[in-house]
Design a protein around this motif. Structure first.
Motif, mmCIF file in Angstrom:
data_model
loop_
_atom_site.group_PDB
_atom_site.id
_atom_site.type_symbol
_atom_site.label_atom_id
_atom_site.label_comp_id
_atom_site.label_asym_id
_atom_site.label_seq_id
_atom_site.Cartn_x
_atom_site.Cartn_y
_atom_site.Cartn_z
ATOM 1 N N PRO A 74 -50.854 33.023 8.352
ATOM 2 C CA PRO A 74 -49.677 32.342 9.369
ATOM 3 C C PRO A 74 -48.807 32.761 8.828
ATOM 4 C CG PRO A 74 -51.381 30.656 7.749
ATOM 5 C CD PRO A 74 -51.734 32.108 7.439
ATOM 6 N N ALA A 75 -47.827 32.357 9.758
ATOM 7 C CA ALA A 75 -46.585 33.000 9.883
ATOM 8 C C ALA A 75 -44.781 32.384 8.980
ATOM 9 C CB ALA A 75 -45.566 33.176 11.524
ATOM 10 N N ARG A 76 -45.688 31.465 7.617
ATOM 11 C CA ARG A 76 -44.228 30.667 6.917
ATOM 12 C C ARG A 76 -44.601 31.211 5.646
ATOM 13 N NH1 ARG A 76 -47.870 24.908 7.421
ATOM 14 N NH2 ARG A 76 -46.221 24.128 6.855
ATOM 15 N N ARG A 77 -42.853 31.998 5.403
ATOM 16 C CA ARG A 77 -43.280 32.277 4.696
ATOM 17 C C ARG A 77 -43.619 30.794 3.014
ATOM 18 N NH1 ARG A 77 -36.854 32.411 5.427
ATOM 19 N NH2 ARG A 77 -37.733 30.708 6.158
ATOM 20 N N ASP A 118 -41.753 26.837 4.655
ATOM 21 C CA ASP A 118 -41.739 26.599 6.201
ATOM 22 C C ASP A 118 -42.628 25.585 6.367
ATOM 23 O OD1 ASP A 118 -39.263 28.808 6.955
ATOM 24 O OD2 ASP A 118 -40.759 30.456 6.606
ATOM 25 N N GLU A 119 -41.817 25.024 7.813
ATOM 26 C CA GLU A 119 -42.087 23.874 8.430
ATOM 27 C C GLU A 119 -43.093 24.736 9.827
ATOM 28 O OE1 GLU A 119 -40.016 20.932 10.426
ATOM 29 O OE2 GLU A 119 -37.980 22.932 10.238
ATOM 30 N N GLU A 120 -44.013 23.996 9.815
ATOM 31 C CA GLU A 120 -44.775 24.980 11.268
ATOM 32 C C GLU A 120 -44.007 25.300 12.421
ATOM 33 O OE1 GLU A 120 -47.854 22.592 12.489
ATOM 34 O OE2 GLU A 120 -49.346 22.332 10.745
ATOM 35 N N ALA A 121 -43.075 24.379 12.872
ATOM 36 C CA ALA A 121 -41.818 24.359 14.262
ATOM 37 C C ALA A 121 -41.115 26.195 13.574
ATOM 38 C CB ALA A 121 -40.592 23.154 13.944
ATOM 39 N N GLU A 141 -29.277 46.708 14.143
ATOM 40 C CA GLU A 141 -28.397 45.072 14.033
ATOM 41 C C GLU A 141 -28.809 43.944 15.064
ATOM 42 O OE1 GLU A 141 -25.941 45.027 12.314
ATOM 43 O OE2 GLU A 141 -26.272 47.146 11.646
ATOM 44 N N ASP A 142 -29.485 44.285 16.171
ATOM 45 C CA ASP A 142 -30.639 42.940 16.721
ATOM 46 C C ASP A 142 -31.880 42.562 15.962
ATOM 47 O OD1 ASP A 142 -28.422 42.799 18.697
ATOM 48 O OD2 ASP A 142 -29.786 44.410 20.073
ATOM 49 N N ALA A 143 -32.411 43.570 15.440
ATOM 50 C CA ALA A 143 -33.293 43.634 15.259
ATOM 51 C C ALA A 143 -33.395 42.433 13.357
ATOM 52 C CB ALA A 143 -33.992 44.785 14.410
ATOM 53 N N ARG A 144 -32.257 43.399 13.082
ATOM 54 C CA ARG A 144 -31.476 42.341 11.710
ATOM 55 C C ARG A 144 -31.177 41.155 11.570
ATOM 56 N NH1 ARG A 144 -27.498 46.925 9.081
ATOM 57 N NH2 ARG A 144 -29.099 48.662 8.023
ATOM 58 N N PHE A 145 -30.518 40.837 13.242
ATOM 59 C CA PHE A 145 -30.295 39.821 13.551
ATOM 60 C C PHE A 145 -31.910 38.452 13.562
ATOM 61 C CE2 PHE A 145 -29.229 36.504 16.792
ATOM 62 C CZ PHE A 145 -28.272 35.497 15.970
ATOM 63 N N THR A 146 -31.913 39.374 14.100
ATOM 64 C CA THR A 146 -33.467 38.679 14.199
ATOM 65 C C THR A 146 -34.413 37.717 12.150
ATOM 66 O OG1 THR A 146 -34.299 39.199 16.520
ATOM 67 C CG2 THR A 146 -35.743 37.970 15.403
ATOM 68 N N VAL A 147 -34.225 38.723 11.752
ATOM 69 C CA VAL A 147 -34.785 39.014 10.779
ATOM 70 C C VAL A 147 -33.906 37.845 9.816
ATOM 71 C CG1 VAL A 147 -35.032 39.906 8.502
ATOM 72 C CG2 VAL A 147 -35.583 40.367 10.537
ATOM 73 N N ASP A 148 -32.264 37.865 10.241
ATOM 74 C CA ASP A 148 -31.745 37.296 9.138
ATOM 75 C C ASP A 148 -31.673 35.537 9.905
ATOM 76 O OD1 ASP A 148 -30.543 38.834 7.721
ATOM 77 O OD2 ASP A 148 -28.980 39.022 8.956
ATOM 78 N N GLY A 149 -32.399 34.945 11.106
ATOM 79 C CA GLY A 149 -32.756 34.190 11.624
ATOM 80 C C GLY A 149 -33.388 33.421 11.289
ATOM 81 N N ALA A 152 -32.182 30.750 9.058
ATOM 82 C CA ALA A 152 -32.188 29.826 9.413
ATOM 83 C C ALA A 152 -32.940 28.444 8.764
ATOM 84 C CB ALA A 152 -31.437 29.376 10.819
ATOM 85 N N HIS A 153 -33.693 28.704 8.563
ATOM 86 C CA HIS A 153 -34.921 27.234 8.659
ATOM 87 C C HIS A 153 -35.161 27.130 6.666
ATOM 88 C CE1 HIS A 153 -36.979 27.693 11.869
ATOM 89 N NE2 HIS A 153 -36.243 29.022 12.640
#
Length: 168
Positions: A74-77, A118-121, A141-149, A152-153
């Motif tokens: 599952p994609a949850r840290r 991480d929550e499921e959302a 840089e766009d990929a880094r922005f996505t990873v840094d996103g 935010a959780h």
């Protein structure tokens, strides 16, 4: 010493089955002298949050590595916070990861203080971050922005007694 250990939900299943996170050595993150020096104005709580965040980033990399190996995860840290004896911890000399430590013995359930997940959302953003990691590592840089996103959780806090409910 409070140490934050990156993991995954399948890793938590192993904790429940074996009563420990291991085998050693384990990579973790903690408030190290290098982290204190780098983050000059922070108090202990802020520094622990930085270490927790670094462990969450390492968990993201664990998820990506599992996916690359064909493991469905599952994609949850996941980050496990534990009180580890100082004698069992070696501080990393890697200045790129100022809070990185090595835990030289398995971490038993008895010394685990909490689990952060991480929550499921958050899964769509974590999924996107996993996919973007290779390009981010190449400097996109766009990929880094996505990873840094993913940062935010906020990870949710769970008592160790609740681990069994997280792995269902």
């Amino acid at each position: 010493m409070r140490v934050y250990l990156p993991s995954t939900l399948p890793g938590l299943s192993q904790v429940v089955a074996s009563g420990r996170l291991g085998p050693a050595p384990l990579v973790g993150y903690a408030v190290t002298p290098a982290l204190i020096e780098w983050y000059v104005s922070g108090d202990t709580e802020e520094l622990e949050y930085v270490a927790l965040t670094e462990a969450a980033r390492a968990s993201l990399r664990m998820l990506a590595a599992d996916r690359a190996d064909g493991v469905t995860v599952p994609a949850r840290r996941v980050v496990v916070a534990a009180e580890v004896p100082d004698r069992a911890v070696s501080v990393s000399a890697d200045l790129a990861e100022r809070g990185k430590v090595r835990v030289n013995e398995p971490v038993t359930l008895a010394v685990m203080a909490s689990v952060h997940v991480d929550e499921e959302a958050a899964e769509p953003d974590i999924e996107a971050a996993i996919s973007a990691l290779p390009a981010a590592d190449r400097g996109d840089e766009d990929a880094r922005f996505t990873v840094d996103g993913a940062d935010a959780h906020e990870l949710l806090w769970y008592a160790t007694q609740e681990i069994q409910y997280l792995i269902r």
